[in-house]
Write a protein that holds these residues in place. Structure first.
Motif, PDB file in Angstrom:
ATOM      1  N   GLU A 233       0.838  -1.207   0.000  1.00 51.46           N
ATOM      2  CA  GLU A 233       0.000   0.000   0.000  1.00 51.46           C
ATOM      3  C   GLU A 233       0.873   1.257   0.000  1.00 51.46           C
ATOM      4  N   ILE A 234       1.852   1.256   0.885  1.00 53.44           N
ATOM      5  CA  ILE A 234       2.737   2.425   0.999  1.00 53.44           C
ATOM      6  C   ILE A 234       3.476   2.657  -0.316  1.00 53.44           C
ATOM      7  N   PHE A 235       4.061   1.590  -0.827  1.00 53.99           N
ATOM      8  CA  PHE A 235       4.841   1.740  -2.060  1.00 53.99           C
ATOM      9  C   PHE A 235       3.961   2.267  -3.191  1.00 53.99           C
ATOM     10  N   THR A 236       2.753   1.737  -3.270  1.00 51.27           N
ATOM     11  CA  THR A 236       1.877   2.174  -4.345  1.00 51.27           C
ATOM     12  C   THR A 236       1.590   3.662  -4.215  1.00 51.27           C
ATOM     13  N   GLN A 237       1.349   4.072  -2.985  1.00 52.87           N
ATOM     14  CA  GLN A 237       1.065   5.495  -2.791  1.00 52.87           C
ATOM     15  C   GLN A 237       2.259   6.356  -3.151  1.00 52.87           C
ATOM     16  N   VAL A 238       3.418   5.936  -2.717  1.00 48.39           N
ATOM     17  CA  VAL A 238       4.623   6.718  -3.026  1.00 48.39           C
ATOM     18  C   VAL A 238       4.799   6.794  -4.534  1.00 48.39           C
ATOM     19  N   GLN A 239       4.563   5.683  -5.170  1.00 47.25           N
ATOM     20  CA  GLN A 239       4.728   5.639  -6.619  1.00 47.25           C
ATOM     21  C   GLN A 239       3.781   6.625  -7.296  1.00 47.25           C
ATOM     22  N   GLU A 240       2.552   6.638  -6.825  1.00 45.26           N
ATOM     23  CA  GLU A 240       1.592   7.558  -7.415  1.00 45.26           C
ATOM     24  C   GLU A 240       1.980   8.997  -7.136  1.00 45.26           C
ATOM     25  N   ALA A 241       2.356   9.261  -5.899  1.00 40.51           N
ATOM     26  CA  ALA A 241       2.691  10.629  -5.513  1.00 40.51           C
ATOM     27  C   ALA A 241       3.885  11.142  -6.299  1.00 40.51           C
ATOM     28  N   GLY A 242       4.773  10.233  -6.629  1.00 40.03           N
ATOM     29  CA  GLY A 242       6.002  10.672  -7.291  1.00 40.03           C
ATOM     30  C   GLY A 242       5.872  10.816  -8.791  1.00 40.03           C
ATOM     31  N   SER A 243       4.698  10.553  -9.306  1.00 42.02           N
ATOM     32  CA  SER A 243       4.637  10.499 -10.757  1.00 42.02           C
ATOM     33  C   SER A 243       4.465  11.867 -11.401  1.00 42.02           C
ATOM     34  N   GLY A 244       4.389  12.913 -10.588  1.00 44.19           N
ATOM     35  CA  GLY A 244       4.113  14.233 -11.147  1.00 44.19           C
ATOM     36  C   GLY A 244       5.257  14.854 -11.924  1.00 44.19           C
ATOM     37  N   THR A 245       6.386  15.005 -11.278  1.00 40.30           N
ATOM     38  CA  THR A 245       7.461  15.747 -11.925  1.00 40.30           C
ATOM     39  C   THR A 245       8.691  14.866 -12.034  1.00 40.30           C
ATOM     40  N   ILE A 246       9.622  15.334 -12.833  1.00 37.89           N
ATOM     41  CA  ILE A 246      10.802  14.512 -13.050  1.00 37.89           C
ATOM     42  C   ILE A 246      11.665  14.429 -11.804  1.00 37.89           C
ATOM     43  N   PHE A 247      11.409  15.324 -10.839  1.00 39.19           N
ATOM     44  CA  PHE A 247      12.300  15.326  -9.689  1.00 39.19           C
ATOM     45  C   PHE A 247      11.829  14.435  -8.559  1.00 39.19           C
ATOM     46  N   SER A 248      10.597  13.997  -8.626  1.00 41.61           N
ATOM     47  CA  SER A 248      10.144  13.217  -7.488  1.00 41.61           C
ATOM     48  C   SER A 248       9.838  11.777  -7.875  1.00 41.61           C
ATOM     49  N   GLN A 249      10.329  11.360  -8.981  1.00 45.58           N
ATOM     50  CA  GLN A 249      10.118   9.966  -9.323  1.00 45.58           C
ATOM     51  C   GLN A 249      11.184   9.107  -8.670  1.00 45.58           C
ATOM     52  N   ILE A 250      10.738   8.077  -8.033  1.00 47.34           N
ATOM     53  CA  ILE A 250      11.692   7.241  -7.308  1.00 47.34           C
ATOM     54  C   ILE A 250      11.665   5.849  -7.895  1.00 47.34           C
ATOM     55  N   PRO A 251      12.670   5.495  -8.649  1.00 47.93           N
ATOM     56  CA  PRO A 251      12.693   4.149  -9.216  1.00 47.93           C
ATOM     57  C   PRO A 251      12.664   3.088  -8.124  1.00 47.93           C
ATOM     58  N   ASP A 252      13.262   3.402  -6.990  1.00 46.95           N
ATOM     59  CA  ASP A 252      13.361   2.409  -5.922  1.00 46.95           C
ATOM     60  C   ASP A 252      12.012   1.861  -5.533  1.00 46.95           C
ATOM     61  N   VAL A 253      11.041   2.786  -5.539  1.00 48.87           N
ATOM     62  CA  VAL A 253       9.757   2.361  -5.054  1.00 48.87           C
ATOM     63  C   VAL A 253       9.143   1.363  -6.040  1.00 48.87           C
ATOM     64  N   TRP A 254       9.453   1.520  -7.291  1.00 51.11           N
ATOM     65  CA  TRP A 254       8.986   0.546  -8.284  1.00 51.11           C
ATOM     66  C   TRP A 254       9.615  -0.804  -7.979  1.00 51.11           C
ATOM     67  N   ILE A 255      10.897  -0.748  -7.698  1.00 43.02           N
ATOM     68  CA  ILE A 255      11.605  -1.995  -7.436  1.00 43.02           C
ATOM     69  C   ILE A 255      11.072  -2.648  -6.179  1.00 43.02           C
ATOM     70  N   ASN A 256      10.864  -1.820  -5.164  1.00 51.51           N
ATOM     71  CA  ASN A 256      10.356  -2.382  -3.914  1.00 51.51           C
ATOM     72  C   ASN A 256       8.996  -3.017  -4.116  1.00 51.51           C
ATOM     73  N   LEU A 257       8.192  -2.336  -4.900  1.00 56.21           N
ATOM     74  CA  LEU A 257       6.867  -2.864  -5.185  1.00 56.21           C
ATOM     75  C   LEU A 257       7.003  -4.223  -5.888  1.00 56.21           C
ATOM     76  N   ALA A 258       7.917  -4.259  -6.833  1.00 53.09           N
ATOM     77  CA  ALA A 258       8.161  -5.512  -7.542  1.00 53.09           C
ATOM     78  C   ALA A 258       8.600  -6.588  -6.559  1.00 53.09           C
ATOM     79  N   HIS A 259       9.462  -6.199  -5.618  1.00 54.50           N
ATOM     80  CA  HIS A 259       9.922  -7.172  -4.626  1.00 54.50           C
ATOM     81  C   HIS A 259       8.757  -7.724  -3.823  1.00 54.50           C
ATOM     82  N   VAL A 260       7.841  -6.812  -3.484  1.00 57.57           N
ATOM     83  CA  VAL A 260       6.699  -7.268  -2.693  1.00 57.57           C
ATOM     84  C   VAL A 260       5.855  -8.242  -3.516  1.00 57.57           C
TER      85      VAL A 260
END
Lengths: 323, 1092
Positions: free
Chosen positions: B698-725
């Protein structure tokens, strides 16, 4: 100078295409052939002028073909795969001429001597270039990158100096090789002696090519997204070109010596004007990283215009008119 | 000279008293007056004379004596004079009461005045002059209604009583009933045409108030004709001239004010106007002098308010906000009603805003709005305050109103943009653009900040070309252009040298000389230059970016952010040494710079200096003082890694401690800054670590969504973490998708570590070929990573085993198995040969085990292959046979057919011919046919039956054998090997898990053994990812920074120098090193071998 897209052949291989080179035309075969190697473990020959037509598929490699090289005579060619074997074969008959292996050395980029007398193979973790005689197919030299004096045996030299790329100078007197740590080492071939390092990159150098017009000038492409231009004799960096947004995987010099083509993991093929030292064109035919770019050598019947081929992880071959 | 004659008592003589030679001591006169029992009117005349001469004391003395009880007694029948004396005293006291400023004294005087009037009333209730006096007193006391009634009493008795008329006019004027007032003045004038100018003044004022300016002017001019020194008229005319609001009017008005001032320097109104004038001419000293005088001489609230306002304004413009605030406050107190005089409220609002008292400021601006609800300036100020108070919605509402009221107010659009920027960049951009267009329309220079902000928004939205153009527009021409366009590239050919020469300033010296020593880089442009450099960096024009940073540093060596960017560039090119040096420079400028410390920490981590890094992060976190959580998150990460390291070192006790600490830190950061994506990501990791996958997902998904706005707040890690989950939950398809998307989106498919995760997922999903190809790709990308090769071997081994394990094995499959095994052996073999373990960190024994196991499998496979090939051959033969049989049958059928046809033909022929003789021959032929076909048929059948029998026997024999062996194999695969096998790959893929001692108890409760591996895995991987957390921590700060830039240029929008992948690599490295196998597994494999 300009590139114009001629043809893009989708699904030219069953999987990522990792290497490409041109086999020059000769007396018996009045046209050049494009040679490609792929993760699908096959090597394919293509008739590529205005269209790309499959000539033949060579199998026999395992684990994916990482490098292909063509003898200047256009008669023989070599392909190397991740299992470290180099297969030398007759272009027209596909008979295996030799299978080369120098364990524990891997085989990465290969290039034939400009006169065709030798084949140089980047030797990976052996931190050396393996040089094979093309008449006897014996290993004639192993040009070793010297260890830094300070290094302890436990140092990760094999990883740092891991040799990825290799290039002959047009006069055949020098061999240069690029390593994982970004250094380029230059060797005197006749004396089998290490000359010096060229510095500037700090990330893997995956592609090296000497200028066809100036035997001192060496170009390098690196994971740092830059293309460097060195005076390989004077040990100095004379130019640096940036523009790719990711690794530079492959570079080739145009036969006239005025341009460089580069392929990158940013999916683009760029054409660099060496006078302006800037990218004049960026081609976006590919949808995945571009592993190989190759200019067609001059020669062959009825060939007037230049060609550039590029191959990519997207399994396609793109052919451009270069003028 | 006028004299009065005091008749001498009991004689015809008179004492002549010259009025201009009255004795200084009033007692002398009093003595005479008393002695001669002079008529009371004389007393009054003399007293009045004293008053005219300004001798107030004597005046009072005489009148008080004249109203003393004995006089009352003596002159009991002289009513009128006694009343006049009392009224004179009453008038006097009401006057001084009126001008007195002290409240107490004021009341005193008024009380005295009241007393005298009351005494006068007692003498004669109906004396109108007393009533008029009382009216005046009431008026002076401000009791307008009572005054009105009082004057009314008089006027009811005598409608033409001029003083009462004037008094009533004054009352009406004060009640703002100007037309009534005007009527009364007019009546007074009609009754008494020679009345003093003051009456006409009243008329003028009424007319003025009624808006009849021309007639008012006429009235004032008439006053001046009658009395050229009438200050009020002069001032009134001056005010009118000033309000005419044109140059000549103002000049004439000021002249009149000056005349008035010269005649009577204590007229507060003229003083105020003069002060006002000098305020605009900037002579603040005069302003203060004049207003102070004005304040001293007047008691009139509005006038005082005006004076205070002038004074406040003067201080305000001088920047003395404290004083200005005090005087505005005084002004506000004087007028007390915003409707009357709203300006000080505005001023006060401004000053309070400056002083940071937002709430009071807000209240004052709101008061201004009550009066002028559509005043744009006020609305904008309000909007600004709301923004400062973080009441964004209100601010937006107010500013939107402004833009509606005045759609050409560029400033309003600017403010609007500023507020929108944090919530809705699109709308902000729109507002900024409008502002820019408006400014351009009116031909004003577009402020560099505005363009800068527009550029930043484009930048953030990834519209690099637009951003670059905007930045260039903002900057105009200058040395930077030649730096960007690469004209100076001859000087430094490449980024590395450019970086290395960062202290070499020759280039700038030269540029300075060429440009005639003009200022290379004005301070106002530094922010934009910095942003442009960031943009170039992002567009991979590193060299130009470096040159710009160096330009900034050349002019402003203490510009830490530029140093940090250079450090970051150096780091990206893995020049750690240079990077540390640059950060060191930055720390020299400011040893508490949190950004520099944070980068230093990351660099130290890269150098494996763990303890040092921890200290640095802690220092950075303290230095940031709760304003920036980058360092805190780093510290959290540090603890997280420490937990992983503890696992590696088998220090089981430390693991939960570190994890708990990391969790605390992340949670704390989130408490203070709920929008911190990195901390949220961290928390998600810890939860995943504890096996709470649903929550962490849930957390990762939210972070992923929140970060999708600008080029500066995208976090690849969260994608990876989500994949790990997903992976951990066994949802391999989604995990694969997520890994692939991440690779494509953020890494140009170049991150071999991610390919490793991907391969592992395929492995778990038993997609052997996908796993193998993925690994091959990874090897191609990262040739010197031997872990990948080892895993490749494992995958191939596993693949082969799975083929061998199949119920039905085709020869093709067996051939594949054999070749795969051969390659696997050579892959392992290559790892084993000639390398010392330090290169790849893989235990040789382990490799050997694998090799021997593969060899064993190979032997099995070869047997199978032979069998399968044999079978294949047999079945091919069988097929061939079948084909032949069919062919033969076909042939026979055809032959029969033919024969039949022939027979029929012949029959026909026979029938046709019906030759008797032929009958015999026919018989013979028939006989012949039978004998030739039947035997051959039989033969064939026998043969084939024979063969069949042989075959089936063979098959049966072989089949039996196979089955037996099969059983044996199968059972042994199933019982031990399968498990062993399964364990193997994971172990290698996520070395972390098996190498670090896992907190088994904890996990076992949730997962059974097989899953344990997976469960641990994402954690390990999550750890990797999280490393990036620290990187882009800049994101949350960006917006606020930009805002700052906009407000003042002190601070620039700095995108936090990110530092991606530092820790990841570090971790990856750990992974590489940690490939020691579990003994258990080795045993298993060995056991297999034994069995065989």
């Amino acid at each position: 100078m300009k590139l114009a897209g001629l043809k893009s052949l989708e699904s030219a291989h069953d999987d990522s295409i990792w290497a490409a080179t041109w086999i020059p035309a000769n007396d018996t075969r009045p046209f050049s052939l494009l040679l490609t190697g792929s993760l699908d473990e096959s090597v394919r020959l293509w008739k590529a002028d205005d269209d790309v037509v499959l000539e033949r598929t060579n199998t026999g490699h395992s684990l994916g073909v990482v490098s292909v090289a063509a003898h200047p005579s256009g008669v023989i060619a070599a392909s190397a795969s991740l299992d470290s074997f180099v297969r030398v074969f007759d272009v027209d008959s596909n008979t295996t001429i030799a299978t080369l292996e120098a364990p524990p050395s891997e085989s990465w980029q290969m290039q034939f001597h400009p006169k065709g007398t030798m084949l140089a193979v980047a030797g990976g973790s052996s931190t050396s270039i393996k040089v094979w005689d093309t008449s006897t197919w014996q290993l004639v030299a192993s040009l070793q990158i010297p260890r830094p004096e300070s290094s302890k045996p436990n140092d990760k030299i094999a990883t740092k100096k891991f040799v990825l790329s290799v290039a002959w100078s047009p006069d055949g007197r020098r061999l240069a090789c690029g390593s994982m740590d970004g250094t380029i080492s230059v060797f005197d071939v006749s004396r089998g002696k290490f000359l010096h390092h060229l510095e500037g990159h700090l990330m893997p150098v995956r592609s090296l090519i000497y200028s066809p017009s100036d035997p001192r000038v060496l170009f390098s492409g690196s994971d740092d997204a830059h293309i460097h231009m060195y005076d390989a004799e004077g040990k100095s960096l004379i130019g640096s070109m940036s523009g790719h947004s990711s690794w530079v995987l492959s570079i080739d010099a145009s036969p006239d010596g005025g341009a460089i083509a580069s392929g990158s993991s940013d999916k683009t093929v760029k054409l660099w004007d060496l006078n302006m030292r800037a990218a004049v064109q960026s081609m976006t035919n590919h949808s995945d990283m571009v592993w190989g770019v190759a200019f067609r050598p001059p020669g062959g019947a009825g060939v007037r215009s230049g060609r550039l081929a590029s191959v990519s992880d997207d399994k396609s071959i793109s052919l451009y008119d270069y003028s | 000279m006028a004299s009065v004659y005091i008749p001498v008592q009991n004689s015809e003589e008179e004492v002549r008293v010259s009025l201009d030679q009255l004795p200084r001591d009033a007692t002398d006169i009093l003595d005479i007056l008393k002695a001669e029992q002079a008529p009371l009117d004389l007393w009054l005349v003399i007293a009045r004379e004293y008053f005219k001469q300004g001798k107030v004391e004597q005046f009072c003395q005489i009148l008080e004596e004249g109203s003393s009880p004995e006089i009352d007694e003596y002159y009991a029948d002289v009513k009128y004079e006694r009343i006049a004396i009392l009224n004179a005293l009453g008038a006097y006291y009401s006057y001084i009461g009126k001008i007195e400023t002290g409240a107490k004294e004021k009341d005193n005087y008024f009380a005295k005045a009241t007393q005298y009037y009351n005494r006068a009333s007692r003498i004669d209730m109906h004396e109108s002059s007393t009533w008029v006096g009382k009216g005046q007193l009431l008026l002076a006391k401000g009791d307008v209604e009572q005054a009105y009634n009082t004057f009314k009493i008089v006027l009811d008795g005598d409608p033409d009583n001029v003083p009462a008329l004037l008094g009533q006019a004054s009352v009406q004027f004060n009640r703002a009933r100007y037309s009534e007032s005007l009527e009364l003045y007019k009546r007074a004038l009609r009754v008494y045409p020679d009345c003093p100018g003051a009456v006409r003044l009243g008329i003028g004022l009424c007319r003025y108030k009624l808006g009849h300016f021309e007639r008012a002017r006429q009235a004032f001019e008439r006053v001046l004709q009658l009395d050229p020194e009438n200050v009020e008229a002069l001032v009134a005319l001056g005010v009118m001239d000033l309000h005419a609001n044109d140059a000549t009017g103002i000049r004439r008005g000021m002249e009149r004010m000056l005349v008035a001032f010269e005649i009577y320097p204590y007229n507060a109104l003229s003083l105020n106007y003069l002060a006002n004038h000098f305020f605009f001419t900037g002579q603040h000293f005069l302003v203060e002098q004049l207003t102070e005088t004005a304040l001293a001489v007047t008691n009139h609230g509005p006038t005082k308010a005006h004076s205070y306002y002038n004074l406040a304004r003067s201080y305000h413009s001088k920047g003395d906000y404290e004083k200005a605030g005090r005087y505005y406050m005084a002004s506000v107190k004087e007028s007390s009603k915003p409707q009357e005089f709203v300006l000080p409220y505005y001023g006060l609002g401004q000053v309070q805003l400056k002083l940071g008292d937002y709430r009071s400021s807000l209240a004052n601006f709101e008061k201004v709005l009550e009066v002028y609800p559509e005043n744009c300036e006020t609305l904008k100020s309000l909007g600004h305050i709301y923004a400062l108070l973080h009441q964004t919605d209100k601010a937006l509402e107010v500013l939107r109103k402004v833009t509606r009221i005045d759609p050409r107010d560029a400033q309003a659009f600017l403010d609007l943009g500023e507020i929108l920027i944090s919530s809705d960049t699109g709308a902000a951009l729109e507002a900024y653009r409008t502002a820019r267009i408006l400014l351009r329309k009116v031909g004003e220079d577009v402020p560099i900040d505005l363009l800068n902000n527009i550029g930043v928004i484009h930048f953030e939205r990834g519209e690099f070309e637009l951003a670059e153009q905007t930045f260039k527009d903002a900057l105009g021409s200058g040395v930077w252009l030649s730096l960007i366009n690469g004209k100076e590239n001859n000087y430094v050919v490449d980024a590395v040298t450019a970086l290395l020469q960062y202290k070499d300033v020759n280039i700038f010296h030269r540029l300075e000389e060429e440009g005639g020593n003009v200022d290379l880089l004005p301070w106002s442009k530094v922010s934009t230059i910095f942003n442009l450099a960031r943009l170039l960096e992002e567009s991979h024009k590193i060299l130009s970016a470096i040159l710009l940073y160096r330009l900034i540093l050349y002019k402003y060596p203490e510009y830490v952010d530029a140093l940090l960017r250079l450090a970051s560039i150096a780091k990206a090119r893995s020049n750690i040494q240079l990077s540390i040096e640059l950060v060191g420079e930055a720390l020299k400028v400011n040893d508490k710079c949190p950004g520099a410390l944070a980068i230093l920490g990351c660099l130290e981590l890269k150098n494996d200096e763990w303890v040092k890094a921890k200290e640095t992060f802690r220092a950075a976190s303290e230095a940031a003082d709760g304003k920036d959580f980058y360092a805190s998150v780093c510290l959290g990460n540090w603890n997280y890694f420490a937990a992983l390291v503890s696992e590696l070192k088998k220090q089981v006790k430390h693991i939960p401690v570190h994890l708990e600490k990391a969790k605390d830190i992340y949670s704390n950061v989130l408490k203070k800054c709920p929008a911190n994506l990195y901390a949220a990501n961290g928390l998600g990791m810890i939860l995943a670590e504890k096996g709470q996958f649903d929550v962490s997902k849930e957390i990762f998904t939210q972070v992923q969504e929140a970060g999708s706005g600008t080029i500066f707040s995208q976090i690849p890690d969260v994608w990876i973490n989500l994949a790990h989950v997903y992976f951990a939950q066994g949802n391999y398809t989604l995990a694969v998708k997520m890994y692939q998307n991440c690779l494509r989106k953020f890494y140009y498919n170049t991150e071999s570590q991610l390919f490793l995760y991907l391969a592992r997922t395929h492995y778990e999903a038993e997609q052997w070929q996908d796993s193998k190809r993925t690994l091959l790709r990874a090897i191609r990308l990262s040739p010197s990573n031997y872990t990948l090769r080892f895993n490749l071997g494992v995958v191939m081994q596993k693949f082969s085993a799975s083929l061998l394990n199949k119920e039905k094995r085709s020869a093709d499959e067996m051939r594949t198995t054999v070749s795969e095994l051969e390659i696997a052996i050579s892959v392992f073999g290559q790892l084993a040969v000639g390398f010392n373990q330090n290169i790849h960190g893989i235990d040789e024994k382990k490799i050997e085990t694998h090799v021997s196991y593969c060899k064993h499998l190979l032997d099995v496979a070869k047997v199978y292959r032979e069998a399968a090939e044999l079978e294949e051959q047999q079945s091919r033969q069988r097929l061939e046979l079948a084909r032949q049989v069919t062919l033969a049958e076909e042939a026979r059928r055809k032959a029969e057919e033919q024969q039949r046809l022939q027979m029929e033909k012949r029959k026909q022929e026979e029938e046709l011919k019906r030759v008797k003789e032929m009958e015999e021959r026919f018989e013979r032929v028939k006989e012949q046919l039978k004998s030739s076909s039947q035997p051959s048929k039989r033969k064939e059948r026998a043969q084939s039956e024979d063969e069949d029998g042989e075959h089936s026997e063979k098959k049966r024999r072989k089949g039996g054998k196979k089955k037996r062996k099969d059983k044996h194999e199968k059972s042994h695969y199933e019982t031990e090997e399968v498990e062993a096998d399964r364990g193997e790959f994971q172990e290698d893929m996520d070395e972390q898990h098996n190498d670090y001692e896992e907190p088994t108890n904890q996990l076992n409760t949730v997962y059974d053994d097989e899953e344990e591996d997976m469960a641990q895995d994402p954690r390990a991987a999550a750890g990797l990812e999280d490393s990036d957390v620290e990187d882009e921590m800049g994101a949350p700060t960006t917006a606020s920074r930009r805002k700052q830039t906009w407000e003042s240029d002190e601070d620039e929008p700095v995108y936090r120098p990110e530092d991606s992948s530092s820790l990841r690599e570090n971790n990856a490295h750990q992974q590489e090193t940690g490939t020691v196998r579990d003994d258990e597994n080795v045993n298993n494999v060995e056991a297999d071998d034994d069995i065989d």
